[in-house]
Design a protein around this motif. Structure first.
Motif, PDB file in Angstrom:
ATOM      1  N   ALA A  82      36.471  32.267 -31.383  1.00 20.74           N
ATOM      2  CA  ALA A  82      35.034  32.482 -31.167  1.00 20.74           C
ATOM      3  C   ALA A  82      34.215  31.375 -31.827  1.00 20.74           C
ATOM      4  O   ALA A  82      33.214  30.925 -31.259  1.00 20.74           O
ATOM      5  N   ARG A  86      31.652  29.125 -29.728  1.00 22.15           N
ATOM      6  CA  ARG A  86      30.257  29.182 -30.186  1.00 22.15           C
ATOM      7  C   ARG A  86      29.740  27.789 -30.553  1.00 22.15           C
ATOM      8  O   ARG A  86      28.608  27.436 -30.244  1.00 22.15           O
ATOM      9  N   ASP A  90      26.583  26.430 -28.574  1.00 21.85           N
ATOM     10  CA  ASP A  90      25.354  26.173 -29.342  1.00 21.85           C
ATOM     11  C   ASP A  90      24.863  24.738 -29.151  1.00 21.85           C
ATOM     12  O   ASP A  90      23.673  24.505 -28.970  1.00 21.85           O
ATOM     13  N   SER A 169      24.946  35.092 -20.825  1.00 20.67           N
ATOM     14  CA  SER A 169      24.275  34.723 -22.075  1.00 20.67           C
ATOM     15  C   SER A 169      25.258  33.920 -22.926  1.00 20.67           C
ATOM     16  O   SER A 169      26.475  34.002 -22.726  1.00 20.67           O
ATOM     17  N   GLN A 171      26.225  34.590 -25.874  1.00 22.21           N
ATOM     18  CA  GLN A 171      27.142  35.542 -26.515  1.00 22.21           C
ATOM     19  C   GLN A 171      28.205  36.025 -25.539  1.00 22.21           C
ATOM     20  O   GLN A 171      29.371  36.169 -25.901  1.00 22.21           O
ATOM     21  N   VAL A 174      30.879  33.412 -25.323  1.00 18.10           N
ATOM     22  CA  VAL A 174      31.764  33.457 -26.488  1.00 18.10           C
ATOM     23  C   VAL A 174      32.743  34.620 -26.339  1.00 18.10           C
ATOM     24  O   VAL A 174      33.966  34.450 -26.498  1.00 18.10           O
ATOM     25  N   GLU A 175      32.231  35.787 -26.005  1.00 17.24           N
ATOM     26  CA  GLU A 175      33.086  36.968 -25.866  1.00 17.24           C
ATOM     27  C   GLU A 175      34.091  36.821 -24.728  1.00 17.24           C
ATOM     28  O   GLU A 175      35.225  37.293 -24.822  1.00 17.24           O
TER      29      GLU A 175
END
Length: 190
Positions: A82, A86, A90, A169, A171, A174-175
């Motif tokens: 993760a 991320r 980012d 999104s 997130q 990442v998930e």
């Protein structure tokens, strides 16, 4: 006075590099011209030549890639996948048009200089960073597979803009990608 001149020079150079990255990202090396970059930067083309000397040298400067990877040895093993996803999400979410890695990715498929720079960046930065997490004997192979997954994300979300990927999104990205990266990295270190 000399300090002001140096400051303005650095600022002008930064404006040119940003315009060049955006132009190279949008059009690739072959279709980008010094005149177009200068127009985007709102300066005379002679200024681009003054600071960079040629289109090839401008391209080389625009391709300077620092992946800015965190110290992966400090990341707990279970959090490593993760953290990697991320990190790239980012940086790309900030300003993908000005990201040298995305410029490099777009250009690497048609320009051997860009392809070589991409290989160098990942060999010099990703493999050593992963060595602490997966061991030096596996780092090179694992870095290649990690690069395939993360560059695939960059390609589909920021360059091709596939709707199914752009709709997610950060997130959710990442998930969704962390489990695949976990499988690539292998068993988490303690």
């Amino acid at each position: 006075m000399a300090r002001d001149t140096a400051g303005r020079g650095a600022q002008t150079k930064a404006v040119i590099l940003r315009a060049a990255r955006e132009r190279f990202a949008a059009q690739g090396y072959e279709r980008t011209t010094i005149r177009a970059v200068a127009g985007d930067a709102e300066i005379d083309p002679s200024m681009v030549m003054r600071y960079f000397g040629s289109k090839e040298k401008l391209f080389e400067a625009a391709l300077a890639v620092d992946l800015r990877l965190p110290d992966l040895s400090a990341v707990p093993g279970g959090e490593l996948p993760a953290a990697l996803v991320r990190h790239f999400v980012d940086r790309w979410e900030g300003d993908p048009a000005d990201d040298a890695l995305l410029v490099l990715l777009r250009s690497a498929v048609t320009n051997e200089q860009a392809a070589e720079r991409m290989r160098e960046a990942f060999a010099a930065q990703v493999a050593p960073a992963l060595a602490a997490a997966v061991g030096p004997e596996r780092a090179g192979r694992v870095a290649g597979l990690v690069a395939a997954q993360l560059l695939g994300l960059g390609l589909t979300r920021y360059l091709l803009r596939l709707p199914a990927v752009t709709a997610l999104s950060p997130q959710a990205l990442v998930e969704g990608l962390a489990p695949a990266l976990a499988a690539t990295l292998g068993p988490a270190r303690p």
